[in-house]
Every structure is written in C-alpha cells, then in structure tokens.
Design an enzyme around this catalytic site. Sequence first.
Site, mmCIF file in Angstrom:
data_model
loop_
_atom_site.group_PDB
_atom_site.id
_atom_site.type_symbol
_atom_site.label_atom_id
_atom_site.label_comp_id
_atom_site.label_asym_id
_atom_site.label_seq_id
_atom_site.Cartn_x
_atom_site.Cartn_y
_atom_site.Cartn_z
ATOM 1 N N GLY A 31 0.949 -1.228 -0.031
ATOM 2 C CA GLY A 31 0.105 0.107 -0.219
ATOM 3 C C GLY A 31 1.136 1.029 -0.102
ATOM 4 O O GLY A 31 1.981 0.965 0.541
ATOM 5 N N HIS A 37 3.949 1.302 -8.613
ATOM 6 C CA HIS A 37 3.323 0.582 -8.125
ATOM 7 C C HIS A 37 2.067 0.337 -9.479
ATOM 8 O O HIS A 37 1.626 -0.708 -9.520
ATOM 9 C CB HIS A 37 2.217 0.334 -6.805
ATOM 10 C CG HIS A 37 3.066 0.173 -5.085
ATOM 11 N ND1 HIS A 37 3.517 1.629 -4.401
ATOM 12 C CD2 HIS A 37 3.739 -0.292 -5.009
ATOM 13 C CE1 HIS A 37 4.280 1.101 -3.358
ATOM 14 N NE2 HIS A 37 4.436 -0.326 -4.174
ATOM 15 N N GLY A 145 8.329 -5.203 -8.796
ATOM 16 C CA GLY A 145 9.360 -4.295 -9.618
ATOM 17 C C GLY A 145 10.449 -4.972 -8.948
ATOM 18 O O GLY A 145 11.070 -5.350 -8.227
HETATM 19 P P1 AMP Z 1 5.994 -2.693 -1.803
HETATM 20 O O1 AMP Z 1 4.564 -1.877 -1.137
HETATM 21 O O2 AMP Z 1 6.937 -1.451 -1.277
HETATM 22 O O3 AMP Z 1 6.262 -4.188 -0.869
HETATM 23 O O4 AMP Z 1 6.055 -3.085 -2.995
HETATM 24 C C1 AMP Z 1 5.192 -3.554 -3.757
HETATM 25 C C2 AMP Z 1 5.550 -4.084 -5.385
HETATM 26 O O5 AMP Z 1 6.044 -2.712 -6.054
HETATM 27 C C3 AMP Z 1 7.380 -4.975 -5.170
HETATM 28 O O6 AMP Z 1 7.060 -6.504 -6.143
HETATM 29 C C4 AMP Z 1 7.757 -3.673 -5.579
HETATM 30 O O7 AMP Z 1 9.390 -4.246 -5.933
HETATM 31 C C5 AMP Z 1 7.277 -2.811 -6.478
HETATM 32 N N1 AMP Z 1 7.919 -1.121 -6.541
HETATM 33 C C6 AMP Z 1 7.491 -0.088 -4.903
HETATM 34 N N2 AMP Z 1 8.755 0.647 -5.736
HETATM 35 C C7 AMP Z 1 9.232 0.311 -6.993
HETATM 36 C C8 AMP Z 1 9.496 1.872 -7.863
HETATM 37 N N3 AMP Z 1 9.952 2.314 -8.157
HETATM 38 N N4 AMP Z 1 9.493 0.454 -9.209
HETATM 39 C C9 AMP Z 1 9.196 -0.662 -9.468
HETATM 40 N N5 AMP Z 1 8.215 -1.486 -8.427
HETATM 41 C C10 AMP Z 1 8.613 -0.617 -7.229
#
Ligand code: AMP
Length: 277
Positions: A31, A37, A145
């Site tokens: 979130g 995202h 990501g």
């Molecule tokens: P998180 O909410 O931080 O657990 O991230 C959820 C997903 O979004 C994960 O697969 C992350 O690698 C991806 N993600 C977060 N930040 C970025 C970004 N700047 N660029 C690409 N993917 C991202």
Amino acid sequence: MHLFSDPLAVQAEALRRRSLGQRVGFVPTMGFLHAGHTALMDQARSQCDWLVVSIFVNPLQFGPNEDLDRYPRDPEGDAEKCRAHGVDAVLLPDGFYPPGHSTQVAVSGLSDGLCGARRPGHFAGVTTVVARLFGLVQPHMAVFGEKDFQQLAVIRRMVRDLALPVDVQGAPIVRDADGLALSSRNKFLDGPQRARALSLSASLRAAQTPNTRDVARLLTQARANIDADRIDYLALVDPDSLLPMQVLDRPARMLVAAFYGSTRLIDNMAIPAPGAP
Ligand code: AMP
C-alpha cells in the site's frame, strides 16, 4: 472495482473466474501506492482478464526494530489509484493469517546475503506471505518490481522450487525525474535527506560506465559518491545467483541499501562489463 476484506472470498471469486477460462493477474503490495506500483498494475492489466491488487503490510517481514508501526497507510487513496488503473479487485484483508497459522516458506541461499543478511527473517516473511497470497488469489501471472531485486529473485526461486503455476514477471524501477527510486518510505525523508539520497541513483548511474574490471575498485568509487548517514551495504553481484563478483567480466547488478536518519532506502542498477555495448 470490488473491495475484499475476507481473503477466502477472493479465493472463491478467483476460482470462479478461472473456471470461466479467465486469466487472473496479480500485483501484491504493502500500500501507500505510487507510480512504481501503478506501473506494475499497467503491465499486468494488458495480460489478464481479472486483475487483483493486494494491500497488506505483512508483519512477518518486519524485524523487531523496524518500521512496521509507522509504515505509511492510505487505503482510500490506494483504492482510488487502483480504480484509475483498471484494477478489478483489491484485497485489503481484515485478518490475513488464520488463527494458529504455523507454516513458513523460506528460500535458502538467495535469501541469505544483501538485505537478508541485514534483515534476518525478512525474506522468509516475504515468501510466506506471497505463497499464501498465491494460494488465495490463484493468479496465472504476477508482477513484482526490480526495485526489490533480491525479492524478485527469491520469489522466482520459490515458484520454481514449489512448481507453482504462476508466471512471475519483473518490472523496471520507476524513478522520480531527479533519479530517486520511488518508495513508500521516501515520505519519511526531509528536504536535505532527500537531496542527499539522490547520490544513491547517481552513484549507480556512474557505475554503469565502468572504467575497470576490478570490482573492489568499482565499489570504492561508488561508495565515495554516496552521501548517506550510513551505508548498510553496497555490493556488485551476479544477477542470477546474487553472489558477489570479484571481476566484472560479465553483466552484473550493483545494489545499495543506505540509511537517512532512521529511513532505510534501497536501489539497484544493471552494470555492463567494461567495453560491452
Ligand atoms: P511494496 O509496497 O514496497 O511492498 O512494493 C510492492 C511491489 O511494488 C514490489 O514488487 C516492489 O518491488 C514494487 N515497487 C515498489 N517501488 C517500485 C518502484 N519504484 N519501481 C518499480 N516497482 C516498485
């Protein structure tokens, strides 16, 4: 867009969709959504009929002294972004793990270095939650990501080893115009910290035109370009095994984790071998 708070209700709907021959796509998140995202959602959207996003701050992947309690949340803003990007269903679980939950999924080796060495138990928390999410959402494909480069490698290994029928796709890192990798944790940076944090991407970018194959020298140069309160790690690894390289004789990945105050940021970039086109 349908909002699910009951994880098992998502599973029932996913199984129904699959029985109709629909392709289920999935983007797991914690979130406080940003353009990093939504890029994952856009990538999945074009490849599936029913797109599910989960929003769950998973306590299992936080250490006792980490930022679970202050992890930023914005469920209404998140739902709005999901709607705008064509998401069909959001799982915002009210009670994610069943009472007496006692199963752990852990990938050894790939989870042990880099972030895993600094955050003991972190990746076991990640693989445990993603395995349960895959069981609930029953996705044909899921997008993660490259921002969390080690996490992507660990999840790919889990899916291979457990023979889960999920096509795991990586997506490039989305950055602000000035180079800072988007992260929910950037919200914690004050102005001067944010300015100094630009040195992370700048240092990785400079390393993308390496002037030597000597990895120790490359790391020394990169370290000198980083302005952080503390560098947690800086490493140059083989992109598949995640093991440290001594000689840059093939394409590599440079990864960094650094603290600005109590905020820990990560970033990484592909590093070509010198002389490679
Ligand atoms: P998180 O909410 O931080 O657990 O991230 C959820 C997903 O979004 C994960 O697969 C992350 O690698 C991806 N993600 C977060 N930040 C970025 C970004 N700047 N660029 C690409 N993917 C991202």
